[in-house]
Write an enzyme that holds these catalytic residues in place. Structure first.
Site, PDB file in Angstrom:
ATOM      1  N   ARG A 185       0.918  -1.141  -0.294  1.00 12.97           N
ATOM      2  CA  ARG A 185       0.247  -0.438  -0.023  1.00 12.97           C
ATOM      3  C   ARG A 185       1.021   0.842   0.140  1.00 12.97           C
ATOM      4  O   ARG A 185       1.831   1.473   0.393  1.00 12.97           O
ATOM      5  CB  ARG A 185      -0.910  -0.156   0.973  1.00 12.97           C
ATOM      6  CG  ARG A 185      -1.892  -1.560   1.144  1.00 12.97           C
ATOM      7  CD  ARG A 185      -3.042  -0.077  -0.079  1.00 12.97           C
ATOM      8  NE  ARG A 185      -4.211  -1.468   0.304  1.00 12.97           N
ATOM      9  CZ  ARG A 185      -4.221  -2.183  -0.841  1.00 12.97           C
ATOM     10  NH1 ARG A 185      -3.447  -2.541  -2.119  1.00 12.97           N
ATOM     11  NH2 ARG A 185      -5.835  -3.182  -1.280  1.00 12.97           N
ATOM     12  N   HIS A 219      -0.893   0.149  -9.516  1.00 13.50           N
ATOM     13  CA  HIS A 219      -1.966  -0.987  -9.481  1.00 13.50           C
ATOM     14  C   HIS A 219      -2.303  -2.134  -9.898  1.00 13.50           C
ATOM     15  O   HIS A 219      -3.427  -2.262  -9.745  1.00 13.50           O
ATOM     16  CB  HIS A 219      -3.307  -0.326  -8.530  1.00 13.50           C
ATOM     17  CG  HIS A 219      -3.561  -1.024  -7.885  1.00 13.50           C
ATOM     18  ND1 HIS A 219      -3.862  -0.068  -6.121  1.00 13.50           N
ATOM     19  CD2 HIS A 219      -3.582  -1.884  -6.564  1.00 13.50           C
ATOM     20  CE1 HIS A 219      -4.621  -0.815  -5.150  1.00 13.50           C
ATOM     21  NE2 HIS A 219      -3.899  -2.360  -5.509  1.00 13.50           N
TER      22      HIS A 219
END
Ligand code: NDP
Length: 315
Positions: free
Chosen positions: A231, A278
């Site tokens: 993250r 991502h």
């Protein structure tokens, strides 16, 4: 998987319509009898919902009206968008999907080998430079993975099989054949100091936010490489930009504090940063549907759910 046909469990798919379109058939295939809907209120009133299949940015933010909810089944491995939701009192399960794990192993392996083999020198070679130099072997390279959970451990094992010297760091003590398992604050110092390549596969929690601050980045060896498919907020962005002038040679980042990464963010054009959007890995509908069906079966049978989130720990 069969629920009781006379009184089928009511399942709400609380994600976007686009996602519904990719999940509806795999989910229907995974159950024999199922009452599945993605339209809240019009097709399925909240007080009749037994299970919610959940992803952020869907129609549900307030769980209070779901008075007979038995569980929320998160579509993603990361739960930072829902774990802290005080309106949710039913159990929360996160996604553990073999295809998601395999995808992450491939991304981590690919990007580790890129840096280990120095592939860029030959892919981008404007001067037609012919300087033969044998790359090192994996056994000469130390890789540390922060996070030895579902994804981190699978990556650690794959890197170990290739021959890398692999260490992993987790909250609790672990044992894994061939992997140096470290934990706790002392373990973190050791983990960072030996990381020629550092892979971040931690969840985002109050404990892990900004874990890689200036002090910890400074503990990495000179010439180290960071891969972050965990993250974005695990790393202090400004501290990373400073570390790239010092001991960190490159950062390959898949996740960011703000996604999509804003166009004016310095990471985009930084010569020592690679941005991937991502895509390190994703839950795959076909295999994920089987995981969800099994958890619904367990929920109905009163058996413990798989992959329950510890809401206090935040993951
Ligand atoms: P898990 O919950 O299985 O594993 C998390 C690991 O992190 C565990 O080893 C845990 O330790 C460790 N950990 C958590 N908090 C701490 C802490 N404070 N100190 C030290 N170690 C800690 O998660 P997954 O492996 O399934 O997923 C990891 C993350 O990967 C997800 O949360 C998500 O953010 C990210 N992800 C990114 C994707 C992408 O495409 N970029 C796709 C999927 C996931 P312990 O074992 O002791 O509990």
């Amino acid at each position: 998987m069969s629920t009781n046909p006379a009184d089928p469990a009511q399942i709400l798919f609380a994600a976007t319509e686009a996602r519904w379109n990719t999940y509806e058939t795999p989910l229907r295939d995974a159950f024999d009898e199922i009452d599945l809907s993605y339209r809240l209120a019009t097709e399925l009133p909240p007080d009749q919902v037994d299970f919610i299949i959940y992803a952020p940015n869907g129609p549900v933010q307030d769980f209070a009206p779901f008075t007979r909810l038995r569980a929320v089944l998160n579509l993603w491995a990361g739960v930072e968008n829902v774990a802290g939701n005080d309106t949710l009192t039913a159990p929360l399960a996160r996604m553990v999907d073999p295809s998601l794990t395999q995808g992450m192993v491939e991304w981590v392996l690919g990007h580790t080998l890129r840096h280990h083999l120095g592939m860029d020198a030959h892919i981008v070679n404007p001067g037609n430079d012919w300087t033969p130099a044998a790359p090192p072997l994996a056994e000469d390279k130390r890789v540390t993975i922060l996070g030895l959970g579902e994804l981190g451990l699978a990556c650690a094992e794959a890197l170990h099989r290739v021959g890398f010297q692999v260490a992993g760091w987790s909250r609790s003590r672990k044992e894994a054949p061939g992997i140096i398992c470290l934990h706790g604050q002392d373990g973190l110092v050791d983990a960072l100091r030996r990381a020629d390549i550092l892979v971040l596969l931690l969840p985002l929690t109050s404990q892990t936010e900004n874990l890689l601050n200036a002090d910890r980045l400074a503990q990495l060896p000179s010439g180290s490489v960071i891969l972050n498919p965990g993250r974005g907020a695990l790393i202090d962005d400004d501290a990373l930009l400073e570390a790239l002038k010092r001991n960190v040679a490159h950062a390959t980042l898949d996740v960011f504090r703000t996604e999509p990464l804003p166009q004016d963010h310095p990471f985009w054009h930084h010569p020592q940063v690679t941005v991937t959007p991502h895509i390190a890995s994703e839950t795959r509908p076909r295999s994920a549907a089987r995981v969800i069906a099994e958890n619904v079966r367990r929920g109905i049978a009163g058996e413990p759910l798989l992959h329950l989130v510890d809401r206090t720990a935040g993951y």
